[in-house]
Write a protein that holds these residues in place. Structure first.
Motif, mmCIF file in Angstrom:
data_model
loop_
_atom_site.group_PDB
_atom_site.id
_atom_site.type_symbol
_atom_site.label_atom_id
_atom_site.label_comp_id
_atom_site.label_asym_id
_atom_site.label_seq_id
_atom_site.Cartn_x
_atom_site.Cartn_y
_atom_site.Cartn_z
ATOM 1 N N SER A 293 -19.822 5.475 9.102
ATOM 2 C CA SER A 293 -21.324 5.435 9.605
ATOM 3 C C SER A 293 -22.004 5.298 10.330
ATOM 4 N N GLU A 294 -21.929 3.296 10.338
ATOM 5 C CA GLU A 294 -22.389 2.802 11.934
ATOM 6 C C GLU A 294 -22.307 3.794 12.982
ATOM 7 N N LYS A 295 -20.457 3.827 13.834
ATOM 8 C CA LYS A 295 -20.529 3.425 14.637
ATOM 9 C C LYS A 295 -19.348 4.610 15.315
ATOM 10 N N LEU A 296 -19.222 5.905 14.568
ATOM 11 C CA LEU A 296 -18.599 6.863 15.189
ATOM 12 C C LEU A 296 -19.631 8.196 15.846
ATOM 13 N N GLY A 297 -18.739 8.579 16.424
ATOM 14 C CA GLY A 297 -19.328 10.171 17.070
ATOM 15 C C GLY A 297 -18.341 10.342 17.229
ATOM 16 N N ILE A 298 -19.685 11.031 17.730
ATOM 17 C CA ILE A 298 -18.336 12.291 18.934
ATOM 18 C C ILE A 298 -19.155 13.153 20.094
ATOM 19 N N LEU A 299 -18.365 13.822 21.111
ATOM 20 C CA LEU A 299 -19.387 14.080 22.234
ATOM 21 C C LEU A 299 -18.066 15.063 23.002
ATOM 22 N N PRO A 300 -18.482 16.474 23.087
ATOM 23 C CA PRO A 300 -18.148 17.563 23.632
ATOM 24 C C PRO A 300 -17.306 17.352 24.947
ATOM 25 N N PHE A 301 -16.871 18.892 25.495
ATOM 26 C CA PHE A 301 -16.186 18.551 26.653
ATOM 27 C C PHE A 301 -17.263 19.982 27.294
ATOM 28 N N PHE A 302 -17.521 19.880 28.672
ATOM 29 C CA PHE A 302 -18.300 20.871 29.316
ATOM 30 C C PHE A 302 -17.452 21.208 29.974
ATOM 31 N N VAL A 303 -16.400 22.418 29.750
ATOM 32 C CA VAL A 303 -15.793 23.341 31.021
ATOM 33 C C VAL A 303 -16.284 24.574 31.466
ATOM 34 N N THR A 304 -16.620 25.732 30.607
ATOM 35 C CA THR A 304 -16.971 27.085 30.843
ATOM 36 C C THR A 304 -17.989 26.843 31.979
ATOM 37 N N SER A 305 -18.772 25.903 30.911
ATOM 38 C CA SER A 305 -20.331 26.002 32.524
ATOM 39 C C SER A 305 -20.743 23.974 32.451
ATOM 40 N N ASP A 306 -21.426 23.664 33.337
ATOM 41 C CA ASP A 306 -21.423 22.217 33.148
ATOM 42 C C ASP A 306 -22.288 21.395 32.695
ATOM 43 N N THR A 307 -23.289 22.284 31.412
ATOM 44 C CA THR A 307 -24.834 21.967 30.404
ATOM 45 C C THR A 307 -23.936 22.224 29.351
ATOM 46 N N GLU A 308 -23.217 23.441 28.711
ATOM 47 C CA GLU A 308 -22.860 24.154 27.344
ATOM 48 C C GLU A 308 -21.452 23.266 27.250
ATOM 49 N N GLY A 309 -22.000 21.907 26.597
ATOM 50 C CA GLY A 309 -20.662 21.662 25.375
ATOM 51 C C GLY A 309 -20.244 21.925 24.451
ATOM 52 N N LYS A 310 -19.153 22.049 24.199
ATOM 53 C CA LYS A 310 -18.475 22.313 23.296
ATOM 54 C C LYS A 310 -17.108 21.468 22.681
ATOM 55 N N ILE A 311 -16.964 21.969 21.295
ATOM 56 C CA ILE A 311 -15.412 20.911 20.637
ATOM 57 C C ILE A 311 -14.808 22.342 20.416
ATOM 58 N N VAL A 312 -13.150 21.362 19.923
ATOM 59 C CA VAL A 312 -12.455 22.885 19.160
ATOM 60 C C VAL A 312 -12.540 22.429 17.563
ATOM 61 N N ALA A 313 -12.994 23.396 16.986
ATOM 62 C CA ALA A 313 -12.988 23.146 15.919
ATOM 63 C C ALA A 313 -12.326 24.639 14.891
ATOM 64 N N GLY A 314 -11.951 25.138 13.619
ATOM 65 C CA GLY A 314 -11.507 25.170 13.314
ATOM 66 C C GLY A 314 -10.637 25.050 12.210
ATOM 67 N N PRO A 315 -9.770 25.846 11.389
ATOM 68 C CA PRO A 315 -8.425 25.394 10.376
ATOM 69 C C PRO A 315 -7.462 24.538 11.005
ATOM 70 N N SER A 316 -7.276 23.593 11.349
ATOM 71 C CA SER A 316 -5.794 23.098 12.218
ATOM 72 C C SER A 316 -4.701 23.431 10.987
ATOM 73 N N TRP A 317 -4.235 23.321 10.014
ATOM 74 C CA TRP A 317 -3.324 24.063 9.777
ATOM 75 C C TRP A 317 -3.370 24.488 8.929
ATOM 76 N N TYR A 318 -2.601 24.526 8.218
ATOM 77 C CA TYR A 318 -1.858 25.630 6.936
ATOM 78 C C TYR A 318 -1.094 25.669 5.284
ATOM 79 N N TRP A 319 -0.839 25.467 4.419
ATOM 80 C CA TRP A 319 0.187 25.267 3.404
ATOM 81 C C TRP A 319 1.076 26.480 3.977
ATOM 82 N N GLY A 320 2.428 26.029 4.472
ATOM 83 C CA GLY A 320 3.235 27.756 3.281
ATOM 84 C C GLY A 320 3.276 27.444 2.641
ATOM 85 N N ILE A 321 3.808 28.206 1.802
ATOM 86 C CA ILE A 321 5.006 28.332 0.101
ATOM 87 C C ILE A 321 6.293 29.019 0.476
#
Length: 431
Positions: A293-321
């Protein structure tokens, strides 16, 4: 004598009637679930070590509501080779009833065992697009675990003590400047290093690579899965980031594992930056609830552009039956997963106990308690996220090729050009 025979016959008839009655009570219902007497055992293969306690708690609640169901969990991860352990389960004939899939490569690998989940409530309530990572030829074979995002996880308190405002880091150059500023004050800040990148872990290296390969694959899951070549179109920027963290990392970097990186260095204010995602929140909360709550943060990566930051986000894993299990086990597996994501109690646990960002509709997203998970959700909604490209790599690529070749570069055993060439050739061969 005749009377005696009559009594014996009567007793035998009553006994047989009781046996038939008991037998009918012990049988399975028409939907495959157990009636009173028969216990259905569901074996779950889990790799999310950071939420083991939460999963066990959820299962305990489910079992209390379903007295004839027993759910056993095998958890492998956090430094252990989970994919190999899962493969060993299938090779030994101890196939789990429910298991986690890392993407289309896993779906293709286990397709003969996987159930079409189209008719499940948890598939129908999945947010649009979230089933894509487990869908082949229009058929979904997995239920999304959650939404997870990753980038540079930072200790905001250390940044601020060094005079760096995390919100001001809006370019690659600003990120480099922040790293150098923090490093110049290591002693005053009481830290061991700026970075604690755990290069011993194949999955960390794999996720890191996705920051640079996702845009090469047009940020599309199907394109990434069908790609026959990996050309490192953004390899120059990947090298710059790699050289940066290696220079300011806790050493020896090649033996730095997840536990040491997250639980010893980062959580204890001894490192300012790690490459992880919002899945570390439960671990940090178990150690110090104020950290998130007090310390944790996240910073993006600047890959395709020096000034456009993005992170990876979406479904990571899936439950298979596993559809090859007994009918009663398959039905109970479906019921359990549906309960987890669509029942009121399950939804409460997903958000409040697991601290997950839900991949399903019908949730109160205002209940996402930690700011980093909320930020990950915002990145996703605002289009500032990339796909989990690493989950679409050829089977075995990240552990058998990417990791050892990347480690050779970190250990100065080969050049970056040699790393790219070796990894690219392995990608094509393994596809």
């Amino acid at each position: 004598m005749k009377f005696r025979l009559f009594i014996i016959s009567l007793i035998m008839l009553v006994s047989m009637s009781l046996m038939v009655a008991c037998g009918s009570n012990d049988s399975a219902n028409s939907d495959g679930s157990a009636d009173n007497g028969d216990e259905v055992v569901v074996d779950v293969f889990n790799i999310k070590v950071e939420t083991t306690e939460q999963l066990n708690n959820l299962i305990e609640i489910y079992e209390s509501e379903n007295e004839n169901v027993k759910i056993n969990v095998t958890t492998v991860g956090g430094g252990q080779d989970a994919p190999s352990a899962l493969q060993a389960k299938f090779s030994s004939g101890e196939e789990p009833s429910i298991f986690l899939l890392g993407g289309l490569s896993d779906v293709e690998k286990y397709k003969d065992y996987l159930l079409d989940v189209s008719d499940m409530e948890s598939a129908k309530t999945a947010i649009d697009g979230t089933l894509q990572g487990a869908t082949i030829d229009g058929t979904p074979y997995g239920i999304p675990l959650n939404i997870e995002g990753y980038g540079w996880m930072i200790n905001k308190a250390i940044f601020e003590q060094a005079g760096v405002d995390p919100a001001s880091i809006d370019s690659y150059d600003k990120f480099v400047e922040a790293v150098e500023t923090i490093d110049s004050q290591k002693e005053e800040l009481g830290i061991d290093s700026v970075f604690a990148f755990s290069a011993k872990e194949d999955w960390v290296v794999s996720q890191y690579s996705s920051q640079f390969t996702a845009p090469e694959f047009d940020n599309d899951i199907k394109t990434a899965f069908e790609a026959e070549e990996l050309n490192f179109e953004y390899g120059d920027r990947m090298k710059e980031y790699t050289d940066l963290f290696n220079q300011y990392n806790y050493q020896p970097i090649l033996s730095l594992d997840y536990s040491t990186s997250v639980e010893e260095l980062f959580a204890n204010d001894r490192a300012a930056i790690i490459h992880q995602g919002n899945w570390i929140v439960p671990t940090l909360n178990s150690m110090d609830e104020s950290f998130v709550s007090e310390k944790l943060g996240i910073l993006p990566f600047f890959v395709t552009s020096d000034t456009e930051g993005k992170i990876v986000a979406g479904p990571s894993w899936y439950w298979g039956i596993n559809k090859e299990q007994d009918e009663a086990v398959v039905e109970e597996s479906k019921k359990f997963i549906d309960w987890m994501y669509t029942s009121e109690k399950g939804k409460e646990l997903i958000v409040q106990d697991f601290k997950y960002v839900p991949a399903h509709e019908g949730y109160d997203t205002d209940a996402i308690s930690d700011p980093v998970s909320a930020e990950v959700y915002e990145y996703l909604l605002n289009g500032n996220s990339k796909i989990w490209a690493n989950n679409q790599y050829p089977d075995g690529f990240f552990s058998e090729a990417l990791l050892p070749e990347f480690q050779k570069y970190l250990g100065e055993q080969q050049s970056w050009e040699e790393f790219e060439q070796a990894a690219s050739e392995a990608f094509t061969e393994m596809r």
